[in-house]
Design a protein around this motif. Structure first.
Motif, PDB file in Angstrom:
ATOM      1  N   GLU A 181       0.801  -1.223   0.000  1.00  0.00           N
ATOM      2  CA  GLU A 181       0.000   0.000   0.000  1.00  0.00           C
ATOM      3  C   GLU A 181       0.837   1.277   0.000  1.00  0.00           C
ATOM      4  N   ALA A 182       1.841   1.351   0.864  1.00  0.00           N
ATOM      5  CA  ALA A 182       2.621   2.586   0.971  1.00  0.00           C
ATOM      6  C   ALA A 182       3.333   2.951  -0.328  1.00  0.00           C
ATOM      7  N   PRO A 183       4.089   2.033  -0.944  1.00  0.00           N
ATOM      8  CA  PRO A 183       4.734   2.410  -2.204  1.00  0.00           C
ATOM      9  C   PRO A 183       3.749   2.645  -3.336  1.00  0.00           C
ATOM     10  N   ALA A 184       2.637   1.916  -3.344  1.00  0.00           N
ATOM     11  CA  ALA A 184       1.654   2.114  -4.405  1.00  0.00           C
ATOM     12  C   ALA A 184       1.030   3.504  -4.322  1.00  0.00           C
ATOM     13  N   ARG A 185       0.680   3.928  -3.124  1.00  0.00           N
ATOM     14  CA  ARG A 185       0.122   5.274  -2.952  1.00  0.00           C
ATOM     15  C   ARG A 185       1.162   6.337  -3.317  1.00  0.00           C
ATOM     16  N   ALA A 186       2.410   6.118  -2.906  1.00  0.00           N
ATOM     17  CA  ALA A 186       3.464   7.092  -3.184  1.00  0.00           C
ATOM     18  C   ALA A 186       3.664   7.255  -4.682  1.00  0.00           C
ATOM     19  N   LEU A 187       3.704   6.140  -5.407  1.00  0.00           N
ATOM     20  CA  LEU A 187       3.907   6.209  -6.848  1.00  0.00           C
ATOM     21  C   LEU A 187       2.715   6.841  -7.553  1.00  0.00           C
ATOM     22  N   ALA A 188       1.505   6.496  -7.115  1.00  0.00           N
ATOM     23  CA  ALA A 188       0.315   7.072  -7.729  1.00  0.00           C
ATOM     24  C   ALA A 188       0.273   8.583  -7.526  1.00  0.00           C
ATOM     25  N   SER A 229     -12.187   0.796 -11.836  1.00  0.00           N
ATOM     26  CA  SER A 229     -12.070   2.222 -11.489  1.00  0.00           C
ATOM     27  C   SER A 229     -12.705   2.581 -10.148  1.00  0.00           C
ATOM     28  N   PRO A 230     -13.927   2.105  -9.841  1.00  0.00           N
ATOM     29  CA  PRO A 230     -14.490   2.441  -8.520  1.00  0.00           C
ATOM     30  C   PRO A 230     -13.641   1.927  -7.363  1.00  0.00           C
ATOM     31  N   LEU A 231     -13.062   0.734  -7.528  1.00  0.00           N
ATOM     32  CA  LEU A 231     -12.203   0.190  -6.475  1.00  0.00           C
ATOM     33  C   LEU A 231     -10.964   1.060  -6.291  1.00  0.00           C
ATOM     34  N   ALA A 232     -10.330   1.441  -7.401  1.00  0.00           N
ATOM     35  CA  ALA A 232      -9.128   2.277  -7.327  1.00  0.00           C
ATOM     36  C   ALA A 232      -9.437   3.634  -6.696  1.00  0.00           C
ATOM     37  N   GLN A 233     -10.557   4.219  -7.082  1.00  0.00           N
ATOM     38  CA  GLN A 233     -10.918   5.530  -6.545  1.00  0.00           C
ATOM     39  C   GLN A 233     -11.204   5.462  -5.047  1.00  0.00           C
ATOM     40  N   ARG A 234     -11.940   4.454  -4.627  1.00  0.00           N
ATOM     41  CA  ARG A 234     -12.258   4.334  -3.203  1.00  0.00           C
ATOM     42  C   ARG A 234     -10.987   4.116  -2.384  1.00  0.00           C
ATOM     43  N   TRP A 235     -10.072   3.303  -2.930  1.00  0.00           N
ATOM     44  CA  TRP A 235      -8.821   3.027  -2.220  1.00  0.00           C
ATOM     45  C   TRP A 235      -7.936   4.271  -2.154  1.00  0.00           C
ATOM     46  N   LEU A 236      -7.782   4.964  -3.280  1.00  0.00           N
ATOM     47  CA  LEU A 236      -6.902   6.129  -3.320  1.00  0.00           C
ATOM     48  C   LEU A 236      -7.428   7.274  -2.457  1.00  0.00           C
ATOM     49  N   GLN A 237      -8.717   7.525  -2.537  1.00  0.00           N
ATOM     50  CA  GLN A 237      -9.305   8.671  -1.839  1.00  0.00           C
ATOM     51  C   GLN A 237      -9.791   8.343  -0.435  1.00  0.00           C
ATOM     52  N   ARG A 238      -9.777   7.060  -0.094  1.00  0.00           N
ATOM     53  CA  ARG A 238     -10.218   6.620   1.241  1.00  0.00           C
ATOM     54  C   ARG A 238     -11.618   7.136   1.577  1.00  0.00           C
ATOM     55  N   THR A 239     -12.491   7.138   0.572  1.00  0.00           N
ATOM     56  CA  THR A 239     -13.856   7.606   0.809  1.00  0.00           C
ATOM     57  C   THR A 239     -14.658   6.615   1.639  1.00  0.00           C
ATOM     58  N   ALA A 240     -14.252   5.345   1.588  1.00  0.00           N
ATOM     59  CA  ALA A 240     -14.913   4.282   2.365  1.00  0.00           C
ATOM     60  C   ALA A 240     -13.996   3.070   2.339  1.00  0.00           C
ATOM     61  N   PRO A 241     -14.185   2.152   3.281  1.00  0.00           N
ATOM     62  CA  PRO A 241     -13.336   0.961   3.295  1.00  0.00           C
ATOM     63  C   PRO A 241     -13.566   0.095   2.057  1.00  0.00           C
ATOM     64  N   ILE A 242     -12.537  -0.626   1.637  1.00  0.00           N
ATOM     65  CA  ILE A 242     -12.702  -1.599   0.565  1.00  0.00           C
ATOM     66  C   ILE A 242     -12.774  -2.982   1.204  1.00  0.00           C
ATOM     67  N   SER A 243     -13.567  -3.851   0.589  1.00  0.00           N
ATOM     68  CA  SER A 243     -13.800  -5.171   1.168  1.00  0.00           C
ATOM     69  C   SER A 243     -14.200  -6.144   0.072  1.00  0.00           C
ATOM     70  N   TYR A 244     -14.233  -7.434   0.434  1.00  0.00           N
ATOM     71  CA  TYR A 244     -14.716  -8.443  -0.499  1.00  0.00           C
ATOM     72  C   TYR A 244     -16.162  -8.162  -0.894  1.00  0.00           C
ATOM     73  N   GLU A 245     -16.971  -7.795   0.070  1.00  0.00           N
ATOM     74  CA  GLU A 245     -18.383  -7.529  -0.221  1.00  0.00           C
ATOM     75  C   GLU A 245     -18.521  -6.418  -1.252  1.00  0.00           C
ATOM     76  N   TYR A 246     -17.674  -5.395  -1.116  1.00  0.00           N
ATOM     77  CA  TYR A 246     -17.733  -4.273  -2.048  1.00  0.00           C
ATOM     78  C   TYR A 246     -17.363  -4.716  -3.459  1.00  0.00           C
ATOM     79  N   THR A 247     -16.249  -5.445  -3.609  1.00  0.00           N
ATOM     80  CA  THR A 247     -15.836  -5.846  -4.955  1.00  0.00           C
ATOM     81  C   THR A 247     -16.791  -6.878  -5.553  1.00  0.00           C
ATOM     82  N   ASP A 248     -17.347  -7.753  -4.724  1.00  0.00           N
ATOM     83  CA  ASP A 248     -18.352  -8.694  -5.233  1.00  0.00           C
ATOM     84  C   ASP A 248     -19.548  -7.941  -5.803  1.00  0.00           C
ATOM     85  N   THR A 249     -19.957  -6.892  -5.103  1.00  0.00           N
ATOM     86  CA  THR A 249     -21.094  -6.086  -5.565  1.00  0.00           C
ATOM     87  C   THR A 249     -20.758  -5.370  -6.863  1.00  0.00           C
ATOM     88  N   LEU A 250     -19.536  -4.849  -6.982  1.00  0.00           N
ATOM     89  CA  LEU A 250     -19.127  -4.194  -8.226  1.00  0.00           C
ATOM     90  C   LEU A 250     -19.246  -5.157  -9.410  1.00  0.00           C
TER      91      LEU A 250
END
Length: 213
Positions: free
Chosen positions: A121-128, A181-202
């Motif tokens: 997570e840390a290097p991925a956020r830094a690079l992004a 894209s929704p998963l990446a945006q939620r993770w980058l902006q920390r608008t809400a937690p990401i979870s299996y339930e969330y990605t299954d719904t996507l």
């Protein structure tokens, strides 16, 4: 007097390179990207800073290469674990079991695990973040990290089209953005937690729109 063999420069260089990778990833996780410097990486790795400058022009380049190596090492370990498996798909690809929803959910759940792993997570956020202001790094981030992963989704969706699970007129490159894209945006902006339930719904929502009428 016995002549001693000369040191193997290639082995020494590889050992230093590995130490630099580890130092860069550790420092970004511990202190953040802004506080990570070439000097601090060199000190942690036990090498001179000129050694780093000889191979990379900036700390961003060091981190990019270290992050790519991290992904390659993880893929290699995954491949070793799957050697005796059923062989439903390449270890670095998306499985093709014939069930598109199950395959996408499995891969996105693994993505959630990776995105929540502090080592990733840390290097991925830094690079992004740095890629937004550093155009050269941004292009490398897209070309070396994003596009190869997105191409795997394109291939799986095209396979699903061939099997009749996705409408023929759907553009796979656009369709994959419905769940990636929704998963990446939620993770980058920390608008809400990401979870299996969330990605299954996507996946469920996306495939409802992509399925043949």
């Amino acid at each position: 007097m016995v002549d001693k063999p000369a040191p193997d420069a290639s082995r020494r260089s590889e050992k230093s390179r590995r130490a630099i990778y580890a130092a860069a990833l550790a420092l970004v996780a511990e202190t953040g990207y802004p506080k990570t410097t070439i000097e601090s990486i060199a000190a942690r790795a036990g090498v001179g800073k000129q050694t780093i400058y000889r191979w990379w022009p900036s700390k961003a380049e060091v981190l990019m290469e270290a992050f790519l190596d991290l992904g390659e090492q993880a893929a290699a370990r995954q491949g070793d674990e799957q050697v005796d498996g059923p062989g439903e798909g390449p270890p670095d690809g998306i499985p093709d079991t014939g069930d598109l929803a199950a395959d996408l959910k499995a891969v996105l759940r693994a993505t959630v695990d990776e995105l929540l792993d502090p080592a990733f997570e840390a290097p991925a956020r830094a690079l992004a973040a740095e890629g937004v202001v550093n155009e050269r790094l941004g292009r490398q981030f897209v070309a070396k990290l994003l596009e190869p992963q997105l191409e795997l989704y394109v291939r799986r969706l095209r396979s699903a089209q061939d099997a009749g699970a996705v409408r023929p007129g759907v553009d796979p490159r656009v369709a994959l953005e419905l769940f990636v894209s929704p998963l990446a945006q939620r993770w980058l902006q920390r608008t809400a937690p990401i979870s299996y339930e969330y990605t299954d719904t996507l996946v469920d929502y996306a495939l409802y729109g992509l399925a043949p009428r």
